[in-house]
Scaffold this active site. Structure first.
Site, PDB file in Angstrom:
ATOM      1  N   GLY A  14       0.816  -1.220   0.000  1.00  0.00           N
ATOM      2  CA  GLY A  14       0.000   0.000   0.000  1.00  0.00           C
ATOM      3  C   GLY A  14       0.845   1.263   0.000  1.00  0.00           C
ATOM      4  N   SER A 135      -3.481   6.933  13.824  1.00  0.00           N
ATOM      5  CA  SER A 135      -3.886   8.153  13.134  1.00  0.00           C
ATOM      6  C   SER A 135      -4.247   9.230  14.150  1.00  0.00           C
ATOM      7  CB  SER A 135      -5.116   7.827  12.276  1.00  0.00           C
ATOM      8  OG  SER A 135      -5.756   9.005  11.857  1.00  0.00           O
ATOM      9  N   ALA A 136      -4.069  10.465  13.744  1.00  0.00           N
ATOM     10  CA  ALA A 136      -4.499  11.594  14.587  1.00  0.00           C
ATOM     11  C   ALA A 136      -6.003  11.542  14.835  1.00  0.00           C
ATOM     12  CB  ALA A 136      -4.130  12.903  13.907  1.00  0.00           C
ATOM     13  N   TYR A 161     -14.023   3.768  11.222  1.00  0.00           N
ATOM     14  CA  TYR A 161     -12.589   3.691  10.891  1.00  0.00           C
ATOM     15  C   TYR A 161     -11.747   4.239  12.050  1.00  0.00           C
ATOM     16  CZ  TYR A 161      -8.053   5.184   9.220  1.00  0.00           C
ATOM     17  OH  TYR A 161      -6.695   5.396   9.131  1.00  0.00           O
ATOM     18  N   LYS A 165      -8.868   2.399  15.014  1.00  0.00           N
ATOM     19  CA  LYS A 165      -7.504   2.801  15.409  1.00  0.00           C
ATOM     20  C   LYS A 165      -7.436   2.926  16.926  1.00  0.00           C
ATOM     21  CE  LYS A 165      -5.809   2.789  11.375  1.00  0.00           C
ATOM     22  NZ  LYS A 165      -4.908   1.718  11.020  1.00  0.00           N
TER      23      LYS A 165
HETATM   24  P1  NAD Z   1      -3.361   1.556   1.764  1.00  0.00           P
HETATM   25  O1  NAD Z   1      -4.766   1.126   1.572  1.00  0.00           O
HETATM   26  O2  NAD Z   1      -2.631   2.130   0.622  1.00  0.00           O
HETATM   27  O3  NAD Z   1      -2.493   0.339   2.363  1.00  0.00           O
HETATM   28  C1  NAD Z   1      -3.025  -0.660   3.168  1.00  0.00           C
HETATM   29  C2  NAD Z   1      -2.656  -1.989   2.539  1.00  0.00           C
HETATM   30  O4  NAD Z   1      -3.150  -3.051   3.369  1.00  0.00           O
HETATM   31  C3  NAD Z   1      -3.282  -2.188   1.166  1.00  0.00           C
HETATM   32  O5  NAD Z   1      -2.278  -2.522   0.226  1.00  0.00           O
HETATM   33  C4  NAD Z   1      -4.280  -3.322   1.361  1.00  0.00           C
HETATM   34  O6  NAD Z   1      -4.379  -4.117   0.199  1.00  0.00           O
HETATM   35  C5  NAD Z   1      -3.711  -4.047   2.559  1.00  0.00           C
HETATM   36  N1  NAD Z   1      -4.701  -4.748   3.401  1.00  0.00           N
HETATM   37  C6  NAD Z   1      -5.859  -4.274   3.911  1.00  0.00           C
HETATM   38  N2  NAD Z   1      -6.489  -5.221   4.633  1.00  0.00           N
HETATM   39  C7  NAD Z   1      -5.696  -6.324   4.605  1.00  0.00           C
HETATM   40  C8  NAD Z   1      -5.796  -7.623   5.154  1.00  0.00           C
HETATM   41  N3  NAD Z   1      -6.850  -8.002   5.867  1.00  0.00           N
HETATM   42  N4  NAD Z   1      -4.786  -8.501   4.921  1.00  0.00           N
HETATM   43  C9  NAD Z   1      -3.698  -8.139   4.181  1.00  0.00           C
HETATM   44  N5  NAD Z   1      -3.566  -6.930   3.622  1.00  0.00           N
HETATM   45  C10 NAD Z   1      -4.551  -6.029   3.827  1.00  0.00           C
HETATM   46  O7  NAD Z   1      -3.369   2.572   2.997  1.00  0.00           O
HETATM   47  P2  NAD Z   1      -2.200   3.510   3.513  1.00  0.00           P
HETATM   48  O8  NAD Z   1      -2.576   4.899   3.217  1.00  0.00           O
HETATM   49  O9  NAD Z   1      -0.888   2.997   3.071  1.00  0.00           O
HETATM   50  O10 NAD Z   1      -2.373   3.300   5.071  1.00  0.00           O
HETATM   51  C11 NAD Z   1      -1.563   2.369   5.780  1.00  0.00           C
HETATM   52  C12 NAD Z   1      -1.972   2.379   7.221  1.00  0.00           C
HETATM   53  O11 NAD Z   1      -1.846   3.702   7.743  1.00  0.00           O
HETATM   54  C13 NAD Z   1      -3.430   2.001   7.454  1.00  0.00           C
HETATM   55  O12 NAD Z   1      -3.497   1.265   8.659  1.00  0.00           O
HETATM   56  C14 NAD Z   1      -4.130   3.333   7.614  1.00  0.00           C
HETATM   57  O13 NAD Z   1      -5.294   3.221   8.383  1.00  0.00           O
HETATM   58  C15 NAD Z   1      -3.054   4.131   8.338  1.00  0.00           C
HETATM   59  N6  NAD Z   1      -3.196   5.576   8.140  1.00  0.00           N
HETATM   60  C16 NAD Z   1      -3.199   6.087   6.888  1.00  0.00           C
HETATM   61  C17 NAD Z   1      -3.359   7.448   6.698  1.00  0.00           C
HETATM   62  C18 NAD Z   1      -3.392   8.023   5.305  1.00  0.00           C
HETATM   63  O14 NAD Z   1      -3.847   9.129   5.123  1.00  0.00           O
HETATM   64  N7  NAD Z   1      -2.879   7.342   4.293  1.00  0.00           N
HETATM   65  C19 NAD Z   1      -3.501   8.297   7.801  1.00  0.00           C
HETATM   66  C20 NAD Z   1      -3.478   7.742   9.085  1.00  0.00           C
HETATM   67  C21 NAD Z   1      -3.315   6.371   9.247  1.00  0.00           C
HETATM   68  C1  UD1 Z   2      -9.284  12.184   6.690  1.00  0.00           C
HETATM   69  C2  UD1 Z   2     -10.130  11.349   7.598  1.00  0.00           C
HETATM   70  C3  UD1 Z   2      -9.280  10.829   8.744  1.00  0.00           C
HETATM   71  C4  UD1 Z   2      -8.069  10.083   8.208  1.00  0.00           C
HETATM   72  C5  UD1 Z   2      -7.294  11.011   7.281  1.00  0.00           C
HETATM   73  C6  UD1 Z   2      -6.149  10.274   6.636  1.00  0.00           C
HETATM   74  C7  UD1 Z   2     -12.400  12.253   7.355  1.00  0.00           C
HETATM   75  C8  UD1 Z   2     -13.497  13.003   8.031  1.00  0.00           C
HETATM   76  N1  UD1 Z   2     -11.262  12.110   8.065  1.00  0.00           N
HETATM   77  O1  UD1 Z   2      -8.811  13.275   7.425  1.00  0.00           O
HETATM   78  O2  UD1 Z   2     -10.028   9.961   9.574  1.00  0.00           O
HETATM   79  O3  UD1 Z   2      -7.221   9.665   9.266  1.00  0.00           O
HETATM   80  O4  UD1 Z   2      -8.179  11.459   6.234  1.00  0.00           O
HETATM   81  O5  UD1 Z   2      -5.363  11.162   5.911  1.00  0.00           O
HETATM   82  O6  UD1 Z   2     -12.534  11.788   6.246  1.00  0.00           O
HETATM   83  N2  UD1 Z   2     -11.060  18.567   1.577  1.00  0.00           N
HETATM   84  C9  UD1 Z   2     -11.684  19.335   0.607  1.00  0.00           C
HETATM   85  N3  UD1 Z   2     -12.034  18.710  -0.555  1.00  0.00           N
HETATM   86  C10 UD1 Z   2     -11.788  17.389  -0.802  1.00  0.00           C
HETATM   87  C11 UD1 Z   2     -11.137  16.633   0.206  1.00  0.00           C
HETATM   88  C12 UD1 Z   2     -10.798  17.253   1.376  1.00  0.00           C
HETATM   89  O7  UD1 Z   2     -11.920  20.520   0.789  1.00  0.00           O
HETATM   90  O8  UD1 Z   2     -12.152  16.892  -1.869  1.00  0.00           O
HETATM   91  C13 UD1 Z   2     -10.641  19.245   2.807  1.00  0.00           C
HETATM   92  C14 UD1 Z   2     -11.253  18.673   4.074  1.00  0.00           C
HETATM   93  O9  UD1 Z   2     -12.453  19.298   4.378  1.00  0.00           O
HETATM   94  C15 UD1 Z   2     -10.141  18.945   5.103  1.00  0.00           C
HETATM   95  C16 UD1 Z   2      -8.852  18.865   4.276  1.00  0.00           C
HETATM   96  O10 UD1 Z   2      -9.244  19.045   2.932  1.00  0.00           O
HETATM   97  O11 UD1 Z   2     -10.266  20.263   5.592  1.00  0.00           O
HETATM   98  C17 UD1 Z   2      -8.142  17.531   4.405  1.00  0.00           C
HETATM   99  O12 UD1 Z   2      -9.069  16.494   4.128  1.00  0.00           O
HETATM  100  P1  UD1 Z   2      -8.612  14.960   3.991  1.00  0.00           P
HETATM  101  O13 UD1 Z   2      -7.462  14.869   3.063  1.00  0.00           O
HETATM  102  O14 UD1 Z   2      -9.825  14.153   3.674  1.00  0.00           O
HETATM  103  O15 UD1 Z   2      -8.064  14.598   5.440  1.00  0.00           O
HETATM  104  P2  UD1 Z   2      -8.777  14.718   6.880  1.00  0.00           P
HETATM  105  O16 UD1 Z   2     -10.153  15.210   6.785  1.00  0.00           O
HETATM  106  O17 UD1 Z   2      -7.842  15.462   7.761  1.00  0.00           O
END
Ligand code: NAD
Ligand code: UD1
Length: 356
Positions: A14, A135-136, A161, A165
C-alpha cells in the site's frame, strides 16, 4: 549501517507501507511483505504487487512477498514458521471513513479482528515487537492545539474507521500489560501526502479520492474537472480546513526510527508518538502550493462543509524528536512536487505501467 534484521510488513504494497519498505531496504533490513491486494494492484492475484516490483527495481534488492490476508491464521503462521522475524510493522487496514460508516462490520472485522489474529500469531511465534499505523483521528475533536500524545483519545471518534484505530491501540496496551516481553509503538500519523522522489511509487486510490491531495493531483492531471472545497467558514486563516500534511518519506523514516527504539533495552510496553510537521496548512494554501509545483490550474468550487470534519488539526511532534530522534524534513513544496512527479508519470496509478 549494517542491519540484517527481518521485518514483516503487513499492507506492504500500500501507500505508506511501500514507502516504508524502501527505507527499510535502504537501511539493510530484510523485508517480508504481506498484502491481500484489497487496495493494491498486481497483474494477477498470484503475482507480486506492482508497487513492490518497482521498489525492487529502484533499490536493486529483493522483497519476499505473500498475497495473503492477515485474518487467515494458518497462512500467517506459515510465514512466521518459514522466516525468522524480528519485528512487525502493521499497516494492513481498510481506511475509508465514508465506507466505514456504511460498512462498519467490514471495518471492525478487517482492522480489529485482523489485528488480533496477527498479534496472536506473533505471540505464539515469540515475535513481540510491533509498530502500528495509527492516526491523529484517535484524538477526535481537538480540545487544544497543537495535539500532543497526552490529549485524550477515543472521545469523539465519530466514525468506525477512527474507532478501529482507537480500539487497536487499547488492545496493544492490554497486550503489553499482560506480557512484559511485548513492546508496541503506535505512530499517530497526521495527513500523509507526497510520493517517492523517483516517481515510481505513490498513492493510488481506487475510485474517487476522499482525501485532499490525491484529489488535487487528479484535477491537475485532468482526471477530474474541479476540486470541491468543503467549507470556507471555519475559524482558520482563510476559512478553509487546516491540516498538518506530512511527506510520506518523512513518515517512512519515522517507522525506521521506531524500530531503532526497540534496540533500547529500557524500552518496554506501549508508547504512542505523533508523526506530523507541527505546521497547519489550509485547503487553499495547498491548492496554491500545488499550482506552483505543477504549473497547472486547479479549478475549485466552495461547497458545504463535509460532515464530521473539524476546522484545524496539527501536531506537537516534540516527543518523536526527543525519544525517536525524528522530525519532518520535507516542506509543502517537496510534498506537491513529488506528488505531481508521481501523478504525471502515472496518470492512472499503477495500472498505467508507463513510469520509467
Ligand atoms: P493503503 O490502503 O494504501 O495500504 C493498506 C494496505 O493493506 C493495502 O495494500 C491493502 O491491500 C492491505 N490490506 C488491507 N487489509 C488487509 C488484510 N486483511 N490482509 C492483508 N492486507 C490487507 O493505505 P495507507 O494509506 O498505506 O495506510 C496504511 C496504514 O496507515 C493504514 O493502517 C491506515 O489506516 C493508516 N493511516 C493512513 C493514513 C493516510 O492518510 N494514508 C492516515 C493515518 C493512518
Ligand atoms: C481524513 C479522515 C481521517 C483520516 C485522514 C487520513 C475524514 C473526516 N477524516 O482526514 O479519519 O485519518 O483522512 O489522511 O474523512 N477537503 C476538501 N475537498 C476534498 C477533500 C478534502 O476541501 O475533496 C478538505 C477537508 O475538508 C479537510 C482537508 O481538505 O479540511 C483535508 O481532508 P482529507 O485529506 O480528507 O483529510 P482529513 O479530513 O484530515
Amino acid at each position: 549501517m549494517a542491519n540484517g534484521k527481518t521485518v514483516l510488513v503487513t499492507g506492504g504494497a500500500g501507500y505508506v507501507g511501500s514507502h516504508t519498505v524502501v527505507e527499510l531496504l535502504e537501511q539493510n533490513y530484510n523485508v517480508i511483505s504481506i498484502d491481500n491486494l484489497v487496495n493494491a494492484y498486481a497483474d494477477s492475484p498470484t503475482e507480486k504487487p506492482e508497487s513492490l516490483k518497482r521498489i525492487e527495481k529502484l533499490t536493486g534488492k529483493s522483497i519476499t512477498s505473500y498475497n495473503i490476508d492477515i485474518r487467515c491464521k494458518d497462512n500467517l503462521d506459515k510465514v512466521f514458521k518459514t522466516h525468522k522475524i524480528d519485528y512487525v510493522i502493521h499497516f494492513a487496514a481498510l481506511k475509508s471513513v465514508g465506507e466505514s460508516c456504511a460498512k462498519p462490520l467490514q471495518y471492525y472485522q478487517n482492522n480489529i479482528s485482523g489485528s488480533c489474529v496477527l498479534f496472536e500469531v506473533m505471540s505464539e511465534n515469540n515475535v513481540k515487537k510491533l509498530v502500528f499505523s495509527s492516526s491523529a483521528t484517535v484524538y477526535g475533536t481537538p480540545q487544544k492545539l497543537p495535539l500532543d500524545e497526552n490529549h485524550p483519545t477515543g472521545q469523539g471518534c465519530t466514525n468506525p474507521y477512527g474507532k478501529t484505530k482507537f480500539f487497536v491501540e487499547e488492545i496493544m496496551k492490554d497486550l503489553c500489560s499482560s506480557d512484559s516481553e511485548w513492546s508496541a509503538i503506535s505512530l499517530r500519523y497526521f495527513n500523509p501526502v507526497g510520493a517517492h522522489e523517483s516517481g515510481l511509487i505513490g498513492e493510488d486510490p481506487s475510485g474517487i479520492p476522499n482525501n485532499l491531495m490525491p484529489f488535487i493531483a487528479q484535477v491537475a492531471v485532468g482526471r477530474r474537472a474541479k476540486l470541491s472545497v468543503y467549507g470556507s467558514d471555519y475559524d482558520t486563516i482563510d476559512g478553509t480546513g487546516v491540516r498538518d500534511y506530512i511527506h510520506v518519506n518523512d513518515l517512512a523514516i519515522g517507522h525506521v526510527r521506531a524500530l531503532d527504539k526497540f534496540c533500547d533495552n529500557n524500552f518496554k510496553g506501549f508508547k504512542p508518538y505523533n508523526l506530523g510537521t507541527g505546521k497547519g496548512l489550509s485547503v487553499l494554501q495547498m491548492v496554491e502550493a500545488f499550482k506552483k509545483a505543477s504549473g497547472k490550474d486547479i479549478p475549485y468550487e466552495i461547497v458545504d462543509r463535509r460532515p464530521g470534519d473539524i476546522a484545524s488539526c496539527y501536531a506537537d511532534a516534540s516527543l518523536a524528536l526527543k525519544e525517536l530522534n525524528w522530525s519532518a524534513t520535507k516542506d509543502v513544496n517537496a510534498m506537491c512536487k513529488d506528488t505531481w512527479n508521481w501523478q504525471s508519470k502515472n496518470p492512472n496509478g499503477y495500472q498505467t505501467k508507463t513510469a520509467n
